[in-house]
Design a protein around this motif. Sequence first.
Motif, PDB file in Angstrom:
ATOM      1  N   ASP C 138      29.484  65.927 -23.288  1.00  0.00           N
ATOM      2  CA  ASP C 138      30.633  66.398 -24.061  1.00  0.00           C
ATOM      3  C   ASP C 138      31.960  66.295 -23.318  1.00  0.00           C
ATOM      4  O   ASP C 138      33.023  66.352 -23.938  1.00  0.00           O
ATOM      5  CB  ASP C 138      30.414  67.859 -24.490  1.00  0.00           C
ATOM      6  N   ARG C 295      37.375  69.557 -18.315  1.00  0.00           N
ATOM      7  CA  ARG C 295      38.308  69.274 -19.405  1.00  0.00           C
ATOM      8  C   ARG C 295      38.263  67.810 -19.789  1.00  0.00           C
ATOM      9  O   ARG C 295      38.192  66.940 -18.924  1.00  0.00           O
ATOM     10  CB  ARG C 295      39.744  69.548 -18.967  1.00  0.00           C
ATOM     11  N   THR C 304      39.245  69.219 -24.992  1.00  0.00           N
ATOM     12  CA  THR C 304      38.020  70.005 -24.979  1.00  0.00           C
ATOM     13  C   THR C 304      37.911  70.662 -23.602  1.00  0.00           C
ATOM     14  O   THR C 304      38.075  69.989 -22.588  1.00  0.00           O
ATOM     15  CB  THR C 304      36.784  69.111 -25.203  1.00  0.00           C
ATOM     16  N   ARG C 306      35.429  73.358 -21.245  1.00  0.00           N
ATOM     17  CA  ARG C 306      34.138  74.049 -21.176  1.00  0.00           C
ATOM     18  C   ARG C 306      33.972  74.756 -19.835  1.00  0.00           C
ATOM     19  O   ARG C 306      34.263  74.167 -18.787  1.00  0.00           O
ATOM     20  CB  ARG C 306      32.979  73.071 -21.379  1.00  0.00           C
ATOM     21  N   THR C 328      32.803  76.683 -25.013  1.00  0.00           N
ATOM     22  CA  THR C 328      33.519  75.432 -25.214  1.00  0.00           C
ATOM     23  C   THR C 328      34.660  75.689 -26.190  1.00  0.00           C
ATOM     24  O   THR C 328      34.457  76.314 -27.232  1.00  0.00           O
ATOM     25  CB  THR C 328      32.567  74.363 -25.802  1.00  0.00           C
ATOM     26  N   LYS C 329      35.864  75.217 -25.850  1.00  0.00           N
ATOM     27  CA  LYS C 329      36.983  75.377 -26.770  1.00  0.00           C
ATOM     28  C   LYS C 329      37.545  74.017 -27.138  1.00  0.00           C
ATOM     29  O   LYS C 329      37.913  73.232 -26.264  1.00  0.00           O
ATOM     30  CB  LYS C 329      38.084  76.222 -26.134  1.00  0.00           C
ATOM     31  N   VAL C 330      37.543  73.691 -28.399  1.00  0.00           N
ATOM     32  CA  VAL C 330      38.284  72.537 -28.883  1.00  0.00           C
ATOM     33  C   VAL C 330      39.454  73.137 -29.658  1.00  0.00           C
ATOM     34  O   VAL C 330      40.494  73.420 -29.067  1.00  0.00           O
ATOM     35  CB  VAL C 330      37.428  71.593 -29.742  1.00  0.00           C
TER      36      VAL C 330
END
Lengths: 345, 345, 345
Positions: C138, C295, C304, C306, C328-330
């Motif tokens: 990811d 990142r 993204t 994490r 995880t932040k999108v």
Amino acid sequence: MKKSLLVLSLFGAFAGVAHAQSSVVIYGTVDANVQKVTGTSAAISKHDNNKLGFKGVEDLGNGLKALFQLEIRYELDTGTNEIGGTYQRPLFQGQSRVGLQGAFGTVRLGRGLTAYQETSTAFEPWSGLPSRAGFQGDIHTAGYNSDPLSPIGNSKNRFSNALFYNTPVLSGFQLNATVGAKEANGGPAIQGRSLTAIPQFAANSAGDANPFSVSGTFTNGPVAAMLGYERNAIETKLWSVAGSFNPISPLKLMASYQEQDFGHTAFSAADEAKSWVVGANFTVGSGLIRAGYGRLTPENATKTKRASIGYEHNLSKRTYLYAEASQTKVVSKTNYYGVGVHHNF
Amino acid sequence: MKKSLLVLSLFGAFAGVAHAQSSVVIYGTVDANVQKVTGTSAAISKHDNNKLGFKGVEDLGNGLKALFQLEIRYELDTGTNEIGGTYQRPLFQGQSRVGLQGAFGTVRLGRGLTAYQETSTAFEPWSGLPSRAGFQGDIHTAGYNSDPLSPIGNSKNRFSNALFYNTPVLSGFQLNATVGAKEANGGPAIQGRSLTAIPQFAANSAGDANPFSVSGTFTNGPVAAMLGYERNAIETKLWSVAGSFNPISPLKLMASYQEQDFGHTAFSAADEAKSWVVGANFTVGSGLIRAGYGRLTPENATKTKRASIGYEHNLSKRTYLYAEASQTKVVSKTNYYGVGVHHNF
Amino acid sequence: MKKSLLVLSLFGAFAGVAHAQSSVVIYGTVDANVQKVTGTSAAISKHDNNKLGFKGVEDLGNGLKALFQLEIRYELDTGTNEIGGTYQRPLFQGQSRVGLQGAFGTVRLGRGLTAYQETSTAFEPWSGLPSRAGFQGDIHTAGYNSDPLSPIGNSKNRFSNALFYNTPVLSGFQLNATVGAKEANGGPAIQGRSLTAIPQFAANSAGDANPFSVSGTFTNGPVAAMLGYERNAIETKLWSVAGSFNPISPLKLMASYQEQDFGHTAFSAADEAKSWVVGANFTVGSGLIRAGYGRLTPENATKTKRASIGYEHNLSKRTYLYAEASQTKVVSKTNYYGVGVHHNF
């Protein structure tokens, strides 16, 4: 089934010295017969599932063990993965599980037979073999599917995405439980009580309830009994009571009764099915005689009746030849005859 | 091909003591080459089928043995099941059979090479390897399919759902016979002499005759010969006569002639094909030279001609490097060059 | 990962005497967990790839060795071949390779991880595990596909149809290179800069350039570093620099930086992506703590981010239990929690 242990040694060395460091057991079954069913040509088929498996146990000390089992299923007559209908089943159709065993019992994660489906075969005269002389598929749990939301043709008596727990055997009692996750597995739409346009379970939908299965068994000398209950992900319920008795050591008599309630998805009020099976296994010299009779009664629909007889002649502990026949009546009668060879490795 | 025996012991004990109770042999072939064919880019491919097999023999006493063999086929360059055209072949494409062996010969049930297809490779200069330098697929039996009613791309030289019988070798003679069941296996429609709308064999149809294959072989010192006949489930017939001769021990000369009659499904009167192949295998030091020439003559159609040369350099009894080339002419010429590595385990 | 060696003997004899003639190593991993991801039900899944492999090494003398490796990948929770998206990956998804090893290094042909993808995992805090707590899929190489012209869902970090070369390690330096053939593998159409009607790469097209991957690694006591570059068959380029340092023996700190250039197929000028990952592995008693942060910054698109923490508790050298979590932040945040068991055989 006799299993074999591969003697293993450490990898790095390649020294040619057997060193019992680790172990993978390779085992399997190859079964093929020539069979004739009313109205069809003679065909090459099977009376048991064909298996090629890999398994192992690691001793972790203090009575704790790690264990795994991976079991390929295949069709010997065509060489393909096991077929359900016209669908190729998963590579490890038999099971794929990893877990731990200790004083607390056995806990496993993965895919395998549900608690009920695993214990029920001891009370079925064909030991759950998928033979057309057996009762498991066509009478015992006919129409019931443990895993209806997986692709069509997938196993009907297993849970994927499940946790399996077996207690130790205490004074002859054992409890087994399986709980499945509410995961989508790419299954077809199931219309149930809804419209074709808006099916009750859309394609690739997850269950609306966690499927689970429990069974309790009791064994005491010549007597054994089982009570089982299962609810699948579309909330069809199945319960069963079964028992067996050995009046003399080589003779095992057995009986089972099952009820299904598929009211959660049934269109009409005819939402039940009942079945019973009685049978006997008789060990005679180097042979085994199987006999059974069973009935399936769906509510407001035609009964299915089956009578079967079979003989297995042991050439060794791992190999037998067999001949078997059954007559099944729904509206008309269908006869089945099969002769074959069964080999465990 | 060297095979290896896993030393096994009883499961229950896990005692670390090798105990030759049972046995599963794991064997296989890994073959990869870099090849160049006129008009295409250099590619990674193979000159032999890639195999991973499991087999075993159980001694039942009195000269009787139970035996099984399961052979996975795969493409080493992409990791998939073996591909036929664009279709993934069955997991056990190689074979899946179980049977008994005794003074009466060998009887097996399942899927495998037909009697003719199995014995013919001894008289083909590339030993039946699927290399583009070989003659088996493109000349020997070009256009013929032992199993046309299985899915497209399935094996062209095997029977599924079959019974295989081999006599013992008596004074150098051996007879081999394979008979298939008239089972439907999910194959495509075959139009044959009929209309597209009403094909001669509908999709998933069974054969209108039991397919069978017979071959007889004779070996006497430096001389060997074979006579083979086969009729598939859509009644195409193929017969072949072949022989080999070793004038000196390291040199084997060989020749074969084949005829096909596909009149049962041909549109026109051009319903025959003839082919012949001559070749030599010459063992020199730790190497093997292969050379061959062959022609296929379909009735009223363009001939196919192929000339091939190859060299295999043994690094051990299990491993060789190879280089080979062929020129094939139908209308125009296509050249093939390949260099690779071949390893048996 | 501990590997096990099957002690083998010659086939013909079946004498029950262990004879270290040949060898096939059977090895594997079974991993299952119960996991919960924001917005979904608890599920049975995995944090490592599940494997069943067969490999061997043959000593050819003079320091030369032949070697092969075939690795089945599967989903333990459903028993299927490994799944990519909704597509069943090849049987030997892990790898299928054969080759030679000597003073010159190692040369192999077949399918496997590319040079870059294989070496990069040593600098990623989850060792390249496909866990949702890991960074490989990811963040590290998110959106990049080593093999975009194979079927959808096929491995994203392998080359099929490739030649793999690794130099020996010289003064701590090693160079690795992989070159793929320009073969069509049945992949989907890739539109890229062209019209939907005339895609840049048509369905089942070959690459317009040979894909290749190179990586160089350097190890000196507590310090390790890597430089990698890869260009796939649709000419997306990826390069990476990474390093690790052990200030004390049980603590490994690591960092990596990656850039992608997908200008060959990008519609707009936003044709780059950058990512970095930092992390630590800390061995404490019989456990391992993993921690990481990373990142991904696609050009002109949302980042993204994490952060992850995990603990592996070893029950033996082959078996551990684990618990791990990530956020995880999108645009919004997604949390992941997993507890499971991991067993090597």
